[in-house]
Scaffold this motif. Structure first.
Motif, PDB file in Angstrom:
ATOM      1  N   VAL B 154       0.829  -1.208   0.000  1.00 43.02           N
ATOM      2  CA  VAL B 154       0.000   0.000   0.000  1.00 43.02           C
ATOM      3  C   VAL B 154       0.860   1.254   0.000  1.00 43.02           C
ATOM      4  CG1 VAL B 154      -1.895  -1.166   1.193  1.00 43.02           C
ATOM      5  CG2 VAL B 154      -0.222   0.130   2.525  1.00 43.02           C
ATOM      6  N   ALA B 155       0.261   2.311  -0.529  1.00 45.81           N
ATOM      7  CA  ALA B 155       0.869   3.643  -0.515  1.00 45.81           C
ATOM      8  C   ALA B 155       2.322   3.622  -0.982  1.00 45.81           C
ATOM      9  CB  ALA B 155       0.767   4.267   0.882  1.00 45.81           C
ATOM     10  N   VAL B 157       4.857   5.182  -2.787  1.00 48.22           N
ATOM     11  CA  VAL B 157       5.094   6.505  -3.357  1.00 48.22           C
ATOM     12  C   VAL B 157       5.992   6.374  -4.584  1.00 48.22           C
ATOM     13  CG1 VAL B 157       6.078   8.790  -2.913  1.00 48.22           C
ATOM     14  CG2 VAL B 157       4.781   7.617  -1.127  1.00 48.22           C
ATOM     15  N   LYS B 196      -3.142   0.739  -8.517  1.00 47.68           N
ATOM     16  CA  LYS B 196      -4.249   1.680  -8.388  1.00 47.68           C
ATOM     17  C   LYS B 196      -3.642   2.990  -7.924  1.00 47.68           C
ATOM     18  CE  LYS B 196      -8.062  -1.447  -7.616  1.00 47.68           C
ATOM     19  NZ  LYS B 196      -9.162  -1.786  -6.704  1.00 47.68           N
ATOM     20  N   THR B 197      -3.744   3.982  -8.798  1.00 43.78           N
ATOM     21  CA  THR B 197      -2.940   5.191  -8.631  1.00 43.78           C
ATOM     22  C   THR B 197      -3.714   6.308  -7.946  1.00 43.78           C
ATOM     23  OG1 THR B 197      -1.812   4.588 -10.659  1.00 43.78           O
ATOM     24  CG2 THR B 197      -1.539   6.849  -9.917  1.00 43.78           C
ATOM     25  N   PHE B 198      -3.035   6.988  -7.060  1.00 45.73           N
ATOM     26  CA  PHE B 198      -3.636   8.173  -6.439  1.00 45.73           C
ATOM     27  C   PHE B 198      -2.600   9.272  -6.270  1.00 45.73           C
ATOM     28  CE2 PHE B 198      -2.304   5.374  -2.952  1.00 45.73           C
ATOM     29  CZ  PHE B 198      -1.650   6.227  -2.080  1.00 45.73           C
ATOM     30  N   ASP B 208      -1.470   1.867  -4.737  1.00 47.05           N
ATOM     31  CA  ASP B 208      -1.630   0.606  -4.029  1.00 47.05           C
ATOM     32  C   ASP B 208      -1.363  -0.486  -5.063  1.00 47.05           C
ATOM     33  OD1 ASP B 208      -2.229   1.868  -1.701  1.00 47.05           O
ATOM     34  OD2 ASP B 208      -4.389   1.590  -1.823  1.00 47.05           O
TER      35      ASP B 208
END
Lengths: 392, 376
Positions: B154-155, B157, B196-198, B208
């Motif tokens: 997760v997360a 960067v 899954k991009t944020f 993620d």
């Protein structure tokens, strides 16, 4: 000394709780607890539900639709709203503009504006701060020049919360620019936001949310009957209003709800192989905030009691705003801490099923820095206490 | 004792600062953030041309053989400009490969990194891990000569722009065990990997990561099977110190902006900086920043001193991160508060500095996490 609520007060609490549970629309509640902004329609819908019950303006004189509740009942009402995740109605109409009209309005002004405020027909916003007049509000420069039966208003307001929803705006304007005393020469005007010459421009906050605005006035014609109190005596009105609105700045109910939510989240988050809430360092941080909140609740009750007994409270009430906002900020910070690396979430780029709640946690921490800045910054609150309460 | 930069370091720091002031101002940065990828190829090429990407890589791979100390003024400058390009991630993973990778891995990755043709990201965080590098549930199982990876990170960067992602996976034992963690360098977009991009709060791009039957060759394993944790910790400590250096730059920029505001913003007919209540708070911000700078120097010297004593390295890096997290919080909050309403508008750089400082406090372990490790 008795720190307990009476049986009547407890049953009143039940009544408020039941009402909110049965009448608060689920979608509005979801937005409040999920930290999403409310639309104008959300506010108006909730206002009208309260108005139908006769509870939109509990603190008003009963002849204008107030409930006649005492100060404790009003506090309980606010606290239950906070606990339930019910939005507080924006204060600009029902609290602020109405307070001014009740105290200073002509019979015609009261008749024209108060019922529509009570029923949620007009959405009011506040035109006070300007780019050069924040903490130093009396430095405001927006001009209102008298031309026959109307004023011509030109200037700029800033930080106008929900200005983009506004039907009406109450403004402090300068009607006598030649008076060397800047507090004199200010007037209090009610302005229909549909009047030509008004432009509302969004000002995006640190979380990219749109809640505040700049409002520009360019030769806006305002009928003289929209002047409240005397021309050039608007500072008297402004001071009355500033002193009027500090009793619910503690936001005890909302903070209690956030605290409960934070504990639940910490119980569900694993850290070093066990729930975060068992981590001693975190537990201490959480406990300190909880204890501060417990103390503030009683401090708040003491002010309420003073208000009940004497009908007045002193400048010390600023402490509710100072500590209340510090607690609100601390809770957002701890929530972000629990999320840890997940607090980096913000907005989906290419992400089905993005966790928008997770994405709001750090945003809320950022956004809540406003609470120690708005409504008289905490520095100004400390000035008020040191000057007016302590005589320094 | 000598805290001055040497001539080469000074020249590099000056030219980087000049470049960023010219080509990476607030408006330029805004455009980069709003672009499709959220980072600029042109900026990245310039970093490569300036030699920044190879600064801390070994001479044998075409680097300059420097360390965290040499990167300090680079990171400081990147922090002042709030650079969003994936410099920290790339340099951190490259450092790991340089230290722990095979000759073949170094040859295939590091020259490309130095030339600006390869970006890297580090995928260690999992849903139940929260900074604990040993909390690895993602698994890697033998598959013929290679491996097959399953799990979720997760997360991560800078994953969306990375060519390769370094993934920690468990080859034996259970989550929390120090043994049994292996490191794999996986191409982004490998079959079975989903991103899954944020956008992060401070305007980087992250993802993620789902790994579903991702097959990699034997050559993807970095370091020895099951013995990856030590190399990972060393790399994360290196990255943490770089991030501390970056934070010092962000804090400096927030202090500069606040001082300027105190001198120019007038209320009650005077500059607000004439109020003693604010003067003392401004001084405290400076003290926090300088203390943060000092402890970062100290941690950098320990990281560059070699891994002879991992316990000592961890202790000093954690000391720095505790101080940095607390200073970042203090300076960020005060900078915003003293700017008043303006401090929380998107139009002011100080609001973005505040967000970056806050996120730095939450990556590679927060203050509490490092307090625990410091005292361990």
């Amino acid at each position: 000394m008795d720190l307990k609520y009476s049986a009547a007060e407890r049953s009143f609490r039940e009544e408020v709780r039941d009402f909110v549970r049965e009448n608060l629309p689920a979608d509005i509640r979801a937005k409040v607890v999920g930290y999403q902004g409310l639309s104008k329609d959300d506010y108006v819908r909730w206002h009208k539900i309260l108005a139908a019950k006769g509870w939109a303006v509990p603190h008003w004189p009963t002849e204008w639709g107030g409930t006649g509740w005492n100060i404790t009942e009003r506090y309980i009402y606010d606290e239950e709203f906070g606990l339930a995740g019910a939005p507080l109605l924006p204060p600009f109409g029902p609290n602020m503009c109405a307070a001014v009209l009740h105290r200073f309005g002509t019979p015609a002004q009261k008749q024209r504006f108060l019922p529509r405020i009570r029923e949620g027909d007009d959405f009011w916003v506040q035109g006070y701060s300007e780019p050069g007049a924040g903490s130093d509000l009396a430095a405001l420069k927006t001009r209102a020049d008298r031309k026959g039966d109307h004023y011509v208003v030109t200037g700029q307001k800033i930080w106008t919360t929900l200005g983009h929803y506004g039907d009406w705006i109450f403004c402090l304007v300068r009607t006598d620019p030649n008076n060397p005393k800047k507090q004199e020469g200010i007037s209090f005007l009610l302005i229909d936001m549909k009047t030509p010459g008004i432009t509302v421009r969004p000002l995006y906050l640190v979380d990219e949310g749109h809640e505040v605005n700049e409002v520009f006035f360019d030769d806006v014609k305002v009928p003289v009957e929209n002047l409240v109190f005397e021309e050039n005596k608007g500072w008297t009105v402004a001071k009355y209003l500033l002193g009027h609105e500090r009793l619910n700045t503690g936001r005890i109910g909302g903070s209690k709800r956030e605290l409960a939510k934070l504990k639940k989240m910490a119980a569900e988050t694993m850290y070093r192989g066990r729930p975060m809430i068992e981590d001693q360092r975190f537990k201490d941080r959480l406990s300190r905030v909880e204890i501060e909140l417990m103390a503030l609740e009683v401090t708040n009750m003491r002010f309420l009691d003073e208000m009940r007994r004497t009908g007045n409270i002193g400048p010390e009430v600023s402490m509710l705003k100072i500590r209340g906002t510090e607690i609100q900020q601390a809770l957002t910070e701890l929530t972000m801490q629990v999320a840890g690396p997940r607090a980096q979430l913000f907005k989906p780029v290419d992400y089905d099923g993005f966790d928008s709640y997770g994405g709001s946690l750090a945003s809320r921490y950022f956004n809540y820095r406003k609470t120690s800045i708005y409504a008289g910054s905490n520095e100004i609150q400390r000035n008020i206490m040191s000057k007016m309460a302590l005589g320094l | 004792m000598n805290f001055e930069l040497n001539e080469e370091q000074q020249l590099l720091a000056d030219s980087l600062k000049r470049y960023l002031e010219k080509d990476y101002d607030f408006e330029a940065r805004k455009k980069i953030i709003a672009s499709a990828t959220g980072c600029s190829d042109a900026v990245w090429s310039t970093f490569a041309e300036m030699g920044l990407l190879g600064l801390a890589l070994s001479d044998a791979q075409g680097g300059f053989g420097g360390g965290a100390g040499d990167l300090h003024s680079v990171m400081d400058a990147l922090g002042q400009a709030l650079v969003v390009e994936p410099f920290l991630s790339t340099v951190t993973v490259a450092h790991l490969i340089d230290r722990a990778g095979s000759e073949a891995q170094k040859k295939s990755v590091l020259p490309a990194v130095i030339e600006g043709k390869c970006k890297l990201a580090l995928a260690t965080e999992e849903a139940q891990a929260r900074y604990d590098l040993a909390q690895v549930s993602t698994s890697a199982k033998r598959d013929g000569a290679g491996w097959v990876l399953d799990g979720a990170k997760v997360a991560v960067v800078d994953a969306p722009s990375a060519d390769h992602i370094l993934v920690s996976a468990r080859t034996s034992g259970k989550a929390g065990d120090a043994d049994g963690i292996s490191l794999f360098l996986v191409a982004r977009g490998a079959a079975g990997m989903t991103l899954k991009t944020f956008r992060t709060q401070d305007n980087a791009r992250a993802a993620d990561l789902t790994l579903k039957g991702v097959k990699v060759g034997a050559d993807a394993l970095v370091g020895a099977e099951g013995k990856g944790l030590a190399a990972l910790e060393e790399a994360v400590d290196f990255g943490t110190v770089l991030q501390c250096s970056e934070a010092v730059g962000v804090m400096q920029s927030a202090c500069d902006a606040t001082l300027e505001y105190l001198k120019t913003r007038k209320q009650f007919g005077v500059a607000i900086g004439s109020f003693q209540a604010l003067q003392h708070r401004m001084v405290d911000m400076i003290v926090s920043t300088e203390q943060a700078r000092s402890i970062t120097y100290l941690a950098a010297s320990k990281v560059d001193g070699g891994a002879a004593d991992a316990a000592e390295r961890k202790r000093f890096v954690s000391a720095a991160k505790v101080k940095i997290s607390e200073a970042a919080r203090h300076v960020g909050q005060e900078a915003v508060q003293m700017h008043g309403g303006m401090g929380i508008t998107l139009e002011m750089k100080v609001a973005h500095s505040f967000k970056r400082l806050t996120m730095i406090g939450l990556t590679f372990g927060d203050a509490d996490h490092h307090l625990e490790r410091f005292a361990a």
